[in-house]
Design a protein around this motif. Sequence first.
Motif, short mmCIF file in Angstrom:
data_model
loop_
_atom_site.label_atom_id
_atom_site.label_comp_id
_atom_site.label_asym_id
_atom_site.label_seq_id
_atom_site.Cartn_x
_atom_site.Cartn_y
_atom_site.Cartn_z
N MET A 1 72.60 -3.84 15.01
CA MET A 1 72.42 -2.40 14.82
C MET A 1 73.72 -1.69 15.17
SD MET A 1 69.58 0.12 16.55
CE MET A 1 68.21 -0.69 15.75
N ALA A 2 74.33 -1.04 14.21
CA ALA A 2 75.57 -0.31 14.41
C ALA A 2 75.27 1.17 14.54
CB ALA A 2 76.51 -0.55 13.22
N ALA A 3 76.32 1.94 14.85
CA ALA A 3 76.13 3.38 15.03
C ALA A 3 75.51 4.01 13.78
CB ALA A 3 77.46 4.05 15.36
N THR A 4 75.92 3.51 12.60
CA THR A 4 75.38 4.07 11.37
C THR A 4 73.88 3.85 11.26
OG1 THR A 4 76.03 2.04 10.26
CG2 THR A 4 77.55 3.90 10.09
N ASP A 5 73.36 2.81 11.94
CA ASP A 5 71.92 2.56 11.90
C ASP A 5 71.15 3.64 12.63
OD1 ASP A 5 72.19 0.12 10.51
OD2 ASP A 5 72.72 -0.89 12.36
N PHE A 6 71.83 4.45 13.45
CA PHE A 6 71.17 5.55 14.14
C PHE A 6 71.28 6.86 13.35
CE2 PHE A 6 72.22 2.95 18.06
CZ PHE A 6 70.91 2.62 18.34
N ALA A 7 71.78 6.80 12.11
CA ALA A 7 71.89 8.00 11.29
C ALA A 7 70.53 8.65 11.13
CB ALA A 7 72.48 7.65 9.92
N VAL A 8 70.53 9.96 11.04
CA VAL A 8 69.27 10.70 11.10
C VAL A 8 68.29 10.29 10.00
CG1 VAL A 8 70.11 12.65 9.72
CG2 VAL A 8 68.32 13.02 11.44
N ASP A 9 68.79 9.89 8.84
CA ASP A 9 67.87 9.54 7.76
C ASP A 9 67.26 8.16 7.92
OD1 ASP A 9 70.11 8.06 7.21
OD2 ASP A 9 70.44 8.84 5.20
N ALA A 10 67.62 7.44 9.00
CA ALA A 10 67.04 6.11 9.24
C ALA A 10 65.72 6.18 10.00
CB ALA A 10 68.03 5.25 10.02
N ALA A 179 69.33 11.64 17.25
CA ALA A 179 70.08 10.73 16.37
C ALA A 179 71.59 10.88 16.61
CB ALA A 179 69.74 11.00 14.91
N GLN A 180 72.05 12.10 16.77
CA GLN A 180 73.48 12.33 17.01
C GLN A 180 73.93 11.69 18.32
OE1 GLN A 180 73.68 16.59 16.85
NE2 GLN A 180 73.48 16.67 14.63
N GLU A 181 73.13 11.84 19.37
CA GLU A 181 73.53 11.27 20.66
C GLU A 181 73.49 9.74 20.63
OE1 GLU A 181 74.96 12.95 22.87
OE2 GLU A 181 74.44 14.97 22.20
N LEU A 182 72.51 9.16 19.92
CA LEU A 182 72.48 7.71 19.80
C LEU A 182 73.66 7.20 18.99
CD1 LEU A 182 68.65 7.22 19.29
CD2 LEU A 182 70.02 6.10 21.06
N GLN A 183 74.11 7.95 18.01
CA GLN A 183 75.29 7.55 17.25
C GLN A 183 76.53 7.60 18.13
OE1 GLN A 183 74.73 10.12 13.55
NE2 GLN A 183 75.45 8.20 12.65
N ILE A 184 76.65 8.63 18.94
CA ILE A 184 77.80 8.73 19.85
C ILE A 184 77.79 7.57 20.84
CG2 ILE A 184 78.78 10.10 21.74
CD1 ILE A 184 77.82 12.61 20.16
N TRP A 185 76.64 7.27 21.38
CA TRP A 185 76.48 6.17 22.34
C TRP A 185 76.81 4.83 21.71
CZ3 TRP A 185 72.02 2.69 22.74
CH2 TRP A 185 71.97 1.97 23.94
#
Length: 254
Positions: A1-10, A179-185
């Motif tokens: 699972m990469a940062a892109t996997d946390f994108a809001v549309d996922a 989703a934004q915070e999970l992507q940053i993390w």
Amino acid sequence: MAATDFAVDAYRHEALDTVGSTNSEAMDRARAGDPGLLWLTAERQETGRGRRGRNWVSERGNLYASLLVVDPAPQAMTASLPLVAALGVHGAISRVMADHDNEIAIKWPNDILIDRRKVCGILLEAERLADGRLAVVIGMGVNVTTGPDDAPYPIARVSDYVAGADPATLFAHLFETMAQELQIWDRGRGLAETVARWRSAACGINERITVNLAHEQVPGIFVGIDDAGMLKLETKDGLRSFAAGDVFFDNGIG
């Protein structure tokens, strides 16, 4: 699972009416094979709970939401998820109150305060599933229009500040900000940025607090968090670090 996997549309969202607990329901979904990135919200909870099994009053009018994430990071990094969760909720409430000057802050590790009054509690639960996956449920209850009458600390409701505030609008923001915070993390790779963001939203740094543990109460000066998110407390015996505990400010906020 990469940062892109946390994108809001996922993410997926299922709105429920009455459940025992959104956290319990989310974990049941994980045990049944759900792949995660599932939001569950409920109008009402019959057995809502907070930290250490405390009852969480869950009447209609508030936001009760749980996010299921599966294998979100190497296990050593999952301990920092409470910081991510707090930032997600802090961001959503900040959006709803964007036209107001009230202080919206995080009390370690993940209570949200408005003007030093508790408006949200967050409970994370994790379980290693039979198939080896690690399921983590991030549960949150936000006082939108109601709040407990018997809380041992000052409480706030979003509607105290924003006329017409409602759970659906708040959740629409939360869906994006989490989703934004999970992507940053980014599975822990972005922990330094998450810690920096948490510090900028923190309440009570350099103030006197007491950390309540199961068998000990430790007073001191809250000097912040370390790079892993642990609380740092300057005590009469020197600097101590805490991975868990209940924080109470000397003015009675808990």
